[in-house]
Design an enzyme around this catalytic site. Structure first.
Site, mmCIF file in Angstrom:
data_model
loop_
_atom_site.group_PDB
_atom_site.id
_atom_site.type_symbol
_atom_site.label_atom_id
_atom_site.label_comp_id
_atom_site.label_asym_id
_atom_site.label_seq_id
_atom_site.Cartn_x
_atom_site.Cartn_y
_atom_site.Cartn_z
ATOM 1 N N SER A 570 0.812 -1.041 -0.114
ATOM 2 C CA SER A 570 0.010 0.108 -0.013
ATOM 3 C C SER A 570 1.022 1.458 -0.013
ATOM 4 C CB SER A 570 -0.789 -0.012 1.102
ATOM 5 O OG SER A 570 -1.959 0.836 0.976
ATOM 6 N N ASP A 649 -8.526 -5.520 -5.687
ATOM 7 C CA ASP A 649 -8.143 -4.291 -5.015
ATOM 8 C C ASP A 649 -8.801 -2.775 -5.759
ATOM 9 O OD1 ASP A 649 -7.026 -2.393 -3.721
ATOM 10 O OD2 ASP A 649 -4.969 -2.981 -3.892
ATOM 11 N N HIS A 681 -7.121 -5.738 -1.569
ATOM 12 C CA HIS A 681 -5.883 -5.159 -1.227
ATOM 13 C C HIS A 681 -5.210 -5.986 -0.480
ATOM 14 C CE1 HIS A 681 -3.719 -1.217 -0.878
ATOM 15 N NE2 HIS A 681 -3.942 -1.126 0.366
#
Ligand SMILES: *[C@@H]1O[C@H](CO)[C@@H](O)[C@H](O)[C@H]1NC(C)=O
Ligand SMILES: *[C@@H]1O[C@H](CO)[C@@H](O)[C@H](O)[C@H]1NC(C)=O
Ligand SMILES: *[C@@H]1O[C@H](CO)[C@@H](O)[C@H](O)[C@H]1NC(C)=O
Ligand SMILES: *[C@@H]1O[C@H](CO)[C@@H](O)[C@H](O)[C@H]1NC(C)=O
Ligand SMILES: *[C@@H]1O[C@H](CO)[C@@H](O)[C@H](O)[C@H]1NC(C)=O
Ligand SMILES: *[C@@H]1O[C@H](CO)[C@@H](O)[C@H](O)[C@H]1NC(C)=O
Ligand SMILES: *[C@@H]1O[C@H](CO)[C@@H](O)[C@H](O)[C@H]1NC(C)=O
Ligand SMILES: *[C@@H]1O[C@H](CO)[C@@H](O)[C@H](O)[C@H]1NC(C)=O
Ligand SMILES: *[C@@H]1O[C@H](CO)[C@@H](O)[C@H](O)[C@H]1NC(C)=O
Ligand SMILES: *[C@@H]1O[C@H](CO)[C@@H](O)[C@H](O)[C@H]1NC(C)=O
Ligand SMILES: *[C@@H]1O[C@H](CO)[C@@H](O)[C@H](O)[C@H]1NC(C)=O
Ligand SMILES: *[C@@H]1O[C@H](CO)[C@@H](O)[C@H](O)[C@H]1NC(C)=O
Length: 718
Positions: A570, A649, A681
């Site tokens: 991320s 995601d 994600h």
């Protein structure tokens, strides 16, 4: 003060062969829920889920923790029970949701039982026609049980939505007028979450249900944003609470007059449990809330006398990572009067519960990357500074207040996936009831001394805390290759905590020293430190990382800094891509990017914090977005890089992963691309997670010279 010493004694001597903490063990080991304690504080229920690599199946059991002894026994019911509430005539009476109804396809049933009796003989008291969850219940003066649950509801008539019985449309097309289209890993449909109330009436000593479930949100007037509780995607039963007298329900919903695209604001509402009046806001515009309080509200909780609520709210109307402040509302019918509590305390509470006599608040708030417990008088002045009565030894996940005032805490740390312990607020003494590393064979050998931390001077002179993880057989006279981890968020911490996704202690057992710095932007080091990442994504945090590299080079002899890899997910993945284009990238043998942003200009797959963190919209502030764009530095990309990106995601979209891999391949940089079509994600499925770990560990082991070759068995050949 730390835990009583007993907690640190590792149960079994390790013998000669050390137990390596592998992905297989981590993924199979019990995952315990938090503890749900009964009214007398004698016993608590928790669930535990394990995975079997022979059958490739998970299984869940319910367990009873004896709060006095820490003894654990199996509960007399199986995993058809999805939720339990302690309520009824005795201290061991329960009301539970049975998730597999044999009466209504896709529905659930409510049962009462007493787990204190020799024979477990549950009684079905209600069949509900949709997959209701998030049960909260209270016994009223009349002996009836008033309860609330939540469920998706039809937009047109507010009735509960049962996907198993719903008509399937002939076309899969979905048309939207307003945000949100997606949340994390799925597309939104028409249905919205709502809370429903029901009554189990006490008639001649037994409970009866008349079948009425009231949608408490359906009548709430709105102009722009339709009411919804829990607030998706992260909301749960913590978003609402029923008053102990059963009369009133408090719940959160987004600001009904503001667009979700550019506002985070949400408010607490009150509604009679019987639905006899429209919901009214406690805070928000035209209430007694301070005008500065405009943002996201959370965790309304009733006092035991049903006269007060405590909740938290952020000031910023469009900033997800502002500081939460504590508020108490005095409630009279549906009227309320708000007072801020300890508002100058530079900390961001996530949960507050009332002491039994309603004079104090037990508050969870994070300090130095660990959630701790604090005590605050319910009328504390603005400058009141509370003190923590739990320390950094573990991260509080949840807690309950026992009748004697002690807290029963469910927590975890890098060396144990779950600790249940009690802590006394007055002298901070603790007693461990159960710690996973002492009972789970998979966690054998994990111990508190496998993690430490140090502080160093960061890029702008701030002190930065850095956590260090050691392999189980750590020898300070050896030199270890280095895993340089950069956490996600960026406004979240990654300290001495347990994770089933990025378990840094497990990474260390691959034979590395692992570091995890809490660089500029990380919460729990004061709000100014969090805010300082604004307009600064590749700035101060990057310099904090450069400073960490030289600090370790100069001060930590057992780290081989010329044999290092950098990894992150991320925001941490974004930072890998940023590092790749800059000098620091040349110091690593390899990089790993999981679901990170490659192209900062393609920012609007996410909302809110993108505008905050880039100091404005892209149309007015293009240069802010371009300034920290990793792709514009692709000419420098040259360090071998592993790219993971998943189809579902919808936060950092899959195109970011394709772009990165395509650029690396075009430049001839050694690179691999791993993707899961069924993950978002986060990689959650255990079989997927095993592949994720094996291929990434092989990548870092190869580039640091531990593995001779790159894994070939699952590679798609061209
Ligand atoms: C996993 O399943 C196999 C086959 O049913 C069984 O023999 C084994 O005991 C199980 N393992 C564990 C740890 O329960
Ligand atoms: C724990 O529970 C088991 C099973 O009920 C029992 O045999 C044992 O005596 C208990 N131990 C303690 C310390 O209470
Ligand atoms: C749950 O419901 C199923 C189906 O009605 C039933 O067979 C099972 O015994 C129930 N389990 C419990 C613990 O209530
Ligand atoms: C509510 O509306 C949905 C969709 O039109 C419909 O399928 C359902 O039967 C309605 N429920 C009630 C109780 O009218
Ligand atoms: C309650 O019990 C009494 C006496 O047995 C009976 O007359 C009455 O009908 C019962 N009430 C209900 C609602 O079942
Ligand atoms: C949100 O967008 C509206 C236009 O739809 C604009 O008037 C408003 O100023 C924006 N608010 C924020 C906080 O950006
Ligand atoms: C607050 O009150 C003002 C003045 O009556 C009104 O114009 C405004 O719409 C109200 N705001 C909300 C969110 O109800
Ligand atoms: C409170 O936090 C500080 C800072 O981490 C720690 O040193 C102290 O031990 C904690 N207090 C208690 C009672 O755990
Ligand atoms: C945070 O920054 C503001 C503005 O620079 C300053 O006034 C304030 O004292 C700082 N707060 C703390 C707790 O350091
Ligand atoms: C962004 O806003 C912050 C806080 O107001 C300020 O310190 C910073 O200089 C701004 N950066 C840019 C690039 O405008
Ligand atoms: C440190 O790493 C370098 C690069 O891989 C290697 O050549 C060297 O032998 C390592 N040093 C030690 C002491 O292990
Ligand atoms: C490549 O890296 C060098 C050294 O950090 C830097 O001066 C240069 O600006 C970078 N080039 C690009 C395109 O970012």
């Amino acid at each position: 003060m730390g835990f009583a010493k007993a907690a640190f004694v590792v149960s079994a001597l390790l013998g000669y062969a050390r137990a390596i903490f592998t992905p297989e063990k981590m993924l199979a080991a019990p995952r315990r829920s938090t503890a749900n304690v009964n009214p007398s504080g004698d016993v608590a229920l928790f669930s535990s889920t394990t995975y079997n690599w022979t059958t490739h199946k998970s299984s869940t059991t319910w367990n009873i923790l004896d709060v006095a002894t820490g003894n654990v026994t199996e509960a007399p019911f199986d995993s058809s029970v999805s939720e339990v509430v302690w309520i009824g005539d005795t201290d061991t009476s329960i009301l539970y949701i049975n998730g597999s109804s044999d009466e209504i396809v896709g529905g659930v049933a409510l049962y009462t039982a007493d787990i204190g009796t020799d024979e477990f003989s549950p009684t079905r008291v209600a069949s509900l026609d949709a997959p209701f969850a998030g049960l909260k219940a209270t016994k009223t003066k009349s002996g009836s049980i008033n309860f609330v649950v939540n469920c998706l509801s039809y937009w047109n008539n507010g009735s509960a939505y049962n996907p198993d019985l719903a008509e399937v449309p002939l076309s899969a097309g979905q048309l939207y007028d307003a945000n949100f289209v997606t949340h994390f890993d799925h597309y939104l449909t028409q249905e919205r979450y709502a809370i429903f109330s029901g009554v189990l009436s006490s008639i001649n000593g037994s409970l009866a249900f008349d079948g009425t479930m009231r949608n408490l949100l359906f009548e709430l007037p709105y102009t722009v944003t339709k009411p919804e509780t829990p607030i998706v995607p992260n909301g749960d039963l913590g978003d609402y609470d029923i008053s102990p007298d059963g009369s009133t329900v408090a719940f959160l919903t987004k600001a009904p007059h503001l667009s979700k695209a550019n506002h985070t604001a949400s408010y607490v509402y009150l509604v009679p449990h019987d639905g006899s009046a429209f919901p009214v806001p406690v805070n928000g515009p035209n209430t007694t809330a301070p005008e500065t309080a405009q943002g996201f509200s959370q965790a309304p909780r009733w006092s035991s006398d049903s006269t007060k609520l405590v909740y938290q709210q952020q000031d910023g109307i469009a900033y997800e990572s502002d500081r939460f402040k504590l508020y108490v509302a005095e409630i009279n019918g549906l009227d309320s009067k708000i007072t801020p509590i300890a508002e100058n305390w530079d900390s961001s509470p996530s949960l507050a519960l009332w002491s039994k006599d309603c004079s104090e608040l037990y508050v969870v708030s994070e300090l130095y990357a660990a959630n701790r417990l604090w005590i605050i008088p319910a009328n504390a002045e603005a400058d009141f500074r509370p003190s923590n009565f739990t320390g950094p030894e573990s991260v509080v996940a949840d807690f309950a207040i026992l009748p004697n005032g002690d807290a029963l805490i469910s927590s975890a740390s890098s060396w144990t996936s779950r600790i249940f312990y009690t802590a006394k607020p007055d002298d901070a003494s603790t007693k461990v009831l159960l710690s996973a590393n002492e009972v789970d064979p998979e966690l054998e050998g994990l111990k508190p001394s496998d993690v430490s931390n140090f502080w160093y001077e960061g890029g702008d002179g701030d002190l930065i805390q850095c956590f260090v993880y050691y392999p189980g057989d750590f020898d300070p006279n050896k030199k270890y290759p280095w895993v340089f981890n950069v956490h996600g968020g960026p406004q979240s911490s990654q300290g001495d905590s347990w994770s089933n996704r990025w378990n840094l202690r497990m990474w260390a057992d691959q034979g590395y020293i692992v570091t995890s710095p809490q660089f500029t932007g990380t919460p729990s080091y004061g709000q100014n430190f969090t805010d300082a990442i604004q307009g600064n994504w590749g700035g101060t945090p990057y310099r904090d990382l450069e400073k960490l590299f030289s600090y370790v080079e100069e001060n930590i002899p057992f780290v081989n800094t010329s044999n290092a890899v950098a990894v992150g997910a991320s925001y941490g993945g974004y930072m890998m891509n940023w590092i790749q284009g800059h000098n620091l990238g040349r110091k690593f043998k390899a990089l790993v990017t999981h679901d990170g942003k490659t192209n900062n200009i393609n920012a609007y797959s996410e909302l809110w914090f993108i505008e905050h963190d880039n100091n404005g919209t892209i149309w007015d502030n293009y240069e802010n977005y371009a300034r920290w764009d990793p792709l514009l530095h692709a000419k420098n990309f040259s360090t071998p890089q592993f790219v993971v990106h998943n189809d579902l995601d919808y936060r950092v979209v899959i195109s970011e992963g394709y772009v990165l891999f395509n650029v690396l391949q075009s430049l001839g940089v050694p690179s691999r691309f791993l993707h899961f079509p069924d993950e978002g994600h986060w990689v959650l499925n255990r079989e997927n997670s095993l592949v994720w770990h094996k291929s990434i560990f092989n990548w870092i082991n190869y580039w640091t010279g531990k593995d001779e070759a790159l894994l070939q068995d699952i590679v798609i050949k061209q």
